[in-house]
Design a protein around this motif. Sequence first.
Motif, PDB file in Angstrom:
ATOM      1  N   MET A   1      43.794  36.855  30.593  1.00  6.58           N
ATOM      2  CA  MET A   1      43.874  36.165  31.865  1.00  6.58           C
ATOM      3  C   MET A   1      42.588  36.354  32.681  1.00  6.58           C
ATOM      4  O   MET A   1      42.082  35.401  33.243  1.00  6.58           O
ATOM      5  CB  MET A   1      45.094  36.695  32.611  1.00  6.58           C
ATOM      6  N   LYS A   2      42.130  37.622  32.738  1.00  6.01           N
ATOM      7  CA  LYS A   2      40.885  37.884  33.477  1.00  6.01           C
ATOM      8  C   LYS A   2      39.711  37.164  32.830  1.00  6.01           C
ATOM      9  O   LYS A   2      38.849  36.632  33.521  1.00  6.01           O
ATOM     10  CB  LYS A   2      40.613  39.389  33.525  1.00  6.01           C
ATOM     11  N   LEU A   3      39.690  37.159  31.510  1.00  7.65           N
ATOM     12  CA  LEU A   3      38.602  36.514  30.794  1.00  7.65           C
ATOM     13  C   LEU A   3      38.605  35.009  31.074  1.00  7.65           C
ATOM     14  O   LEU A   3      37.544  34.415  31.303  1.00  7.65           O
ATOM     15  CB  LEU A   3      38.728  36.780  29.289  1.00  7.65           C
ATOM     16  N   ALA A  10      32.559  31.010  36.025  1.00  7.67           N
ATOM     17  CA  ALA A  10      31.171  30.885  35.574  1.00  7.67           C
ATOM     18  C   ALA A  10      30.826  29.419  35.301  1.00  7.67           C
ATOM     19  O   ALA A  10      29.749  28.936  35.668  1.00  7.67           O
ATOM     20  CB  ALA A  10      30.946  31.732  34.333  1.00  7.67           C
ATOM     21  N   VAL A  11      31.726  28.706  34.653  1.00  8.81           N
ATOM     22  CA  VAL A  11      31.490  27.293  34.362  1.00  8.81           C
ATOM     23  C   VAL A  11      31.421  26.491  35.665  1.00  8.81           C
ATOM     24  O   VAL A  11      30.550  25.631  35.851  1.00  8.81           O
ATOM     25  CB  VAL A  11      32.593  26.732  33.428  1.00  8.81           C
ATOM     26  N   LEU A  12      32.330  26.778  36.581  1.00  7.76           N
ATOM     27  CA  LEU A  12      32.346  26.084  37.863  1.00  7.76           C
ATOM     28  C   LEU A  12      31.051  26.313  38.647  1.00  7.76           C
ATOM     29  O   LEU A  12      30.448  25.368  39.162  1.00  7.76           O
ATOM     30  CB  LEU A  12      33.551  26.543  38.696  1.00  7.76           C
TER      31      LEU A  12
END
Length: 113
Positions: A1-3, A10-12
């Motif tokens: 979930m954290k990953l 990061a993508v955003l």
Amino acid sequence: MKLTTLTSLAVLLGTTYAYAGGGAPVPEGSQTPDPSGRPSAVLDDAKCQSVWKMASPGGDTLSQDKAVPFVVNYQMVDTDKDGKISADEFKTGCSKGWIQEADASTVKDMKDN
């Protein structure tokens, strides 16, 4: 979930940065002082003297009411803010494009008076 959350974040952020880009380029010449405010051509010494003789026939100072056809911005030319333009202030105004030659009808009217 954290990953998954970290990857999505990061993508955003990466996508947002890519779309934002570096911004608009700075227009050329926008960072240079003066000649902004120069609405007319710079007059050479001969033309400046000719206009000065017409504007101030006595060679004294030039009041605001007499400066109208020649001086584009009276406050910019009257650098010492004494309410009159001296020959030196007028010459400086010529070099900065704040003085213009009068049109033909103005010249004719001034010669008739």
